[in-house]
Design a protein around this motif. Structure first.
Motif, PDB file in Angstrom:
ATOM      1  N   PRO A   1       0.811  -1.220   0.000  1.00  0.00           N
ATOM      2  CA  PRO A   1       0.000   0.000   0.000  1.00  0.00           C
ATOM      3  C   PRO A   1       0.849   1.277   0.000  1.00  0.00           C
ATOM      4  O   PRO A   1       0.442   2.291  -0.589  1.00  0.00           O
TER       5      PRO A   1
ATOM      6  N   PHE B   1       3.569   0.593   8.812  1.00  0.00           N
ATOM      7  CA  PHE B   1       2.770   1.479   7.970  1.00  0.00           C
ATOM      8  C   PHE B   1       1.304   1.511   8.413  1.00  0.00           C
ATOM      9  O   PHE B   1       0.526   2.341   7.940  1.00  0.00           O
ATOM     10  N   ALA B   2       0.943   0.630   9.337  1.00  0.00           N
ATOM     11  CA  ALA B   2      -0.460   0.487   9.725  1.00  0.00           C
ATOM     12  C   ALA B   2      -1.162   1.805  10.070  1.00  0.00           C
ATOM     13  O   ALA B   2      -2.287   2.029   9.617  1.00  0.00           O
TER      14      ALA B   2
ATOM     15  N   CYS C   1      -2.156   3.246   6.818  1.00  0.00           N
ATOM     16  CA  CYS C   1      -2.577   2.360   5.738  1.00  0.00           C
ATOM     17  C   CYS C   1      -4.094   2.243   5.685  1.00  0.00           C
ATOM     18  O   CYS C   1      -4.744   1.970   6.687  1.00  0.00           O
TER      19      CYS C   1
ATOM     20  N   LEU D   1      -5.769  -0.075   4.411  1.00  0.00           N
ATOM     21  CA  LEU D   1      -6.214  -1.466   4.523  1.00  0.00           C
ATOM     22  C   LEU D   1      -5.952  -2.063   5.898  1.00  0.00           C
ATOM     23  O   LEU D   1      -6.255  -3.224   6.141  1.00  0.00           O
ATOM     24  N   ALA D   2      -5.355  -1.269   6.774  1.00  0.00           N
ATOM     25  CA  ALA D   2      -4.882  -1.843   8.041  1.00  0.00           C
ATOM     26  C   ALA D   2      -6.020  -2.447   8.857  1.00  0.00           C
ATOM     27  O   ALA D   2      -7.114  -1.889   8.931  1.00  0.00           O
TER      28      ALA D   2
ATOM     29  N   CYS E   1      -2.729  -6.469  11.227  1.00  0.00           N
ATOM     30  CA  CYS E   1      -1.642  -5.593  10.772  1.00  0.00           C
ATOM     31  C   CYS E   1      -1.003  -4.869  11.948  1.00  0.00           C
ATOM     32  O   CYS E   1       0.206  -4.683  12.003  1.00  0.00           O
TER      33      CYS E   1
ATOM     34  N   TRP F   1       0.480  -7.973   4.650  1.00  0.00           N
ATOM     35  CA  TRP F   1      -0.522  -9.035   4.829  1.00  0.00           C
ATOM     36  C   TRP F   1      -1.505  -9.063   3.669  1.00  0.00           C
ATOM     37  O   TRP F   1      -2.104 -10.086   3.377  1.00  0.00           O
TER      38      TRP F   1
HETATM   39  S1  SF4 Z   1       0.479  -5.149   6.462  1.00  0.00           S
HETATM   40 FE1  SF4 Z   1      -1.458  -4.229   6.767  1.00  0.00          FE
HETATM   41  S2  SF4 Z   1      -0.988  -2.173   7.507  1.00  0.00           S
HETATM   42 FE2  SF4 Z   1       0.874  -2.990   6.674  1.00  0.00          FE
HETATM   43  S3  SF4 Z   1       0.845  -2.256   4.628  1.00  0.00           S
HETATM   44 FE3  SF4 Z   1      -0.052  -4.257   4.537  1.00  0.00          FE
HETATM   45  S4  SF4 Z   1      -2.212  -3.839   4.748  1.00  0.00           S
HETATM   46 FE4  SF4 Z   1      -1.212  -2.007   5.341  1.00  0.00          FE
END
Ligand code: SF4
Ligand SMILES: Nc1ncnc2c1ncn2[C@@H]1O[C@H](COP(=O)(O)OP(=O)(O)OP(=O)(O)O)[C@@H](O)[C@H]1O
Ligand SMILES: [Mg+2]
Lengths: 306, 328
Positions: free
Chosen positions: B251, B289-290, B293, B295-296, B300, B322
């Protein structure tokens, strides 16, 4: 480069002129010079004669010009205390002693402080750095005359390694020179250390390292040459404080130089000699600063080209 | 495997800085390799550890606070990490060189350009006719009027010229790898292009591998064969430039690419991603990055993501996420 030096020399000459003006005015502010020259029971005729002889009846600016003219050829009148000698002769005789002692003190300051400051920066936060910091702290908190007395007491009186005082060879000079240099070592070490720390963080030091320059060369060729501007700047101040320091230390150690002379002349109200000493000191100080300017230009091309 | 052996292989590198507030890990397990004649891009926001990675490889971390905590750095098959300072001095400049970010501060102001180039030549065992060799080297990096400029001081030259001189110094020992840490950031756009062309030209002539650190994905697209994307001291994605640009699999990379309107234009909009990278001492268990992010989820935030194959499915494309499969 040449214009830079000419400009600096011109500044020095102007400063010198200002100093002569100050010295001259002081001699008139501090009361009528006649009081110092004549006995208290002088007759009016005597006063009249001396006044005319010294030109004190002429306008003040004429007196100043005469003073300048005489000063230019080293004529500051006769000494009052050392009868039969001119003031210039008296000072001139004492000058070598002061230069010897001051020179040794200067040498000690530089030889000890520069490497110590550089190494303290290179080995920042190590035992060596701590030692340098303690030296700097001690040096800056101990007055020179007190240190002189302590040194004399320990090394001359108790241990008997050196003569207590008086004029002589190296063994006579060591204690007073150390006493004079101590403060300078402290100040110079601190300055060198901080200048080196700043330079060692510079990108060009990083570049020197990544291009494979040996560490010793990184420190001395790349870093020190840049950092040296700061201690060199201080050299002007250093020369000045060694001269003033000589007044104290020469008196403490009974070292017959110009500093000692200044005190003795003041006590004896020998005004021409005092005046000469002051002008000599001023001249030496300006000379030291001119040397600083030349060193600057030699070290840093950016200064040379402006 | 028929692939050429990498000239530089960094494995699981961890670098710490001992700050007064405690030690922080600025490089946190970085691995990558560079092949002969290849250009590898390293991109990432300010503070992501790009320079610290480069300085670790050169073994010139800030003194006395920087230290390589673990990992290995194989240059031409030899691990640099255990080498003594003296041994390392012999490797720098000859086997691996570096170009720093700011040409205005990377040359020593009190020595002439010639002096500094000649010093580099001497370090590399060149003897005799050094002035002429320095002039030749300056010509090679397109310094106009090299005969005269060799006697100039750095302050008498423009930024672009100075960076060329730095380039000349870096190639004086014909190193097999050159690390260029944002070498064009301080230059004007037109000068930047010329400088990139120069680097390409040097690479074609000498076959040296280049590690090119930059903020600028446009430059990566133009100059690099492969790239690694760094975030908070880690590599979050790695692959060929084509694969990563076509099928970004993390991401953060997606966001980076979104912030680049035109791949061939100079941009510096990495900051356009909302939020800031984490302060390094705040990094917790999960994905760094959570917090930024989209998508977190809970996993995550609590469990560090594994390294998985990138969406291009190419064998050398990876991402640490993930949910990289969910990116479309
Ligand atoms: S692991 Fe989870 S928080 Fe980290 S970049 Fe991937 S989706 Fe985003
Ligand atoms: N001398 C230092 N003292 C303390 N922290 C430092 C020092 N140098 C770097 N750092 C920290 O180390 C981390 C990594 O820094 P680094 O310089 O490698 O980032 P970078 O990716 O090169 O960023 P930039 O794109 O701004 O050059 C950052 O969090 C930075 O704050
Ligand atoms: Mg950086």
């Amino acid at each position: 480069m040449l214009t830079f030096l000419l400009k600096r020399t011109l500044y020095a000459l102007i400063s010198l002129l200002v100093i002569t003006l100050i010295v001259f005015s002081l001699s008139h502010l501090s009361g009528n010079p006649l009081d110092a020259l004549l006995p208290d029971d002088a007759t009016p005729a005597q006063i009249e004669q001396v006044t005319r002889h010294l030109g004190l009846d002429r306008p003040i600016w004429v007196q100043y010009l005469t003073f300048l003219q005489n000063a230019a050829v080293g004529d500051f009148g006769d000494s009052l205390k050392w009868k039969g000698q001119t003031a210039a002769e008296v000072v001139w005789q004492r000058l070598p002693a002061t230069l010897q002692l001051g020179g040794l003190a200067l040498l000690i300051s530089i030889v000890v402080a520069l490497p110590l400051g550089v190494m303290a920066a290179v080995y920042k936060n190590t035992a060596l750095d701590a030692v340098a910091t303690v030296i700097a702290l001690l040096g800056q908190s101990l007055p020179a005359f007190w240190l002189g007395l302590v040194l004399m007491w320990i090394f001359a009186v108790i241990l008997g390694w050196f003569p207590t005082s008086g004029y002589g060879g190296l063994s006579h000079m060591i204690l007073p020179a150390i006493a004079m240099a101590w403060f300078q070592v402290a100040a110079l070490t601190r300055l060198t250390r901080s200048a080196m720390l700043e330079v060692l963080d510079a990108e060009y030091i990083k570049l020197a390292r990544v291009k494979g320059v040996r560490e010793r060369s990184v420190i001395w060729k790349h870093a020190f040459r840049n950092a040296a501007i700061v201690p060199v700047t201080y050299f002007g101040v250093l020369a000045g404080s060694l001269l003033t320091g000589s007044v104290v230390i020469e008196t403490v150690f009974n070292w017959p130089g110009t500093g000692w002379l200044a005190i003795t002349a003041i006590q004896g109200r020998d005004f021409p000699v005092v005046q000469t000493v002051v002008l000599f000191f001023a001249l030496l100080f300006l000379l030291a600063n001119l040397i600083v300017d030349i060193l600057y230009a030699l070290i840093d091309p950016r200064i040379r080209n402006t | 495997m028929t692939q050429t052996d990498p000239i530089l292989r960094v494995e699981n590198l961890r670098t710490e800085l001992a700050l007064s507030s405690g030690a922080i890990e600025v490089v946190r397990g970085v691995s990558f390799s560079v092949n002969k004649g290849e250009t590898l891009g390293i991109v990432g926001e300010s503070g992501s550890g790009k320079s610290m990675t480069a300085l670790s490889i050169m073994r010139v971390l800030p003194r006395p606070i920087g230290r390589i905590a673990s990992g290995s750095i194989h240059l031409n098959g030899r691990d640099l990490v255990p080498l003594s300072e003296t041994e390392m001095t012999r490797i720098r400049g000859r086997e691996i060189g570096m170009i720093l970010q700011d040409p205005h501060t990377s040359l020593n102001p009190v020595y002439t350009v010639g002096n500094q180039v000649i010093e580099a030549l001497q370090i590399n065992q060149q003897r005799g006719g050094l002035l002429q060799k320095a002039i030749d080297l300056l010509k090679k990096v397109n310094v106009a009027d090299a005969e005269r400029r060799v006697h100039a001081f750095p302050h008498q030259m423009s930024g672009g010229m100075k960076q060329r001189v730095v380039g000349a110094i870096s190639i004086a020992g014909a190193p097999k790898v050159i690390i260029a840490d944002e070498p064009t950031t301080a230059l004007d756009v037109t000068i930047q292009l010329q400088y990139l062309e120069l680097l390409e030209q040097i690479q074609q002539e000498t076959g040296t591998a280049i590690v090119f650190i930059t903020h600028d994905l446009g430059i990566v697209a133009r100059l690099c064969h492969r790239l690694v994307v760094m975030y908070a001291g880690r590599i979050v994605e790695e692959g060929t430039v084509d694969d990563v640009f076509d099928a970004p699999s993390h991401p953060y990379t997606v966001a980076l690419l979104h912030s680049v309107p035109h791949v061939d234009r100079k941009v510096d909009r990495l900051y356009a991603i909302e939020g800031n990278p984490p302060a390094l001492h705040e990094i917790g268990q999960g994905c760094s990055f959570a917090p930024r992010c989209p998508l977190a989820d809970e996993r995550c935030r609590t469990v560090a993501p594994p390294t998985v194959a990138g969406r291009s499915k190419a064998p050398d494309h990876f991402a640490a996420c993930w949910k990289s499969g969910e990116l479309a």
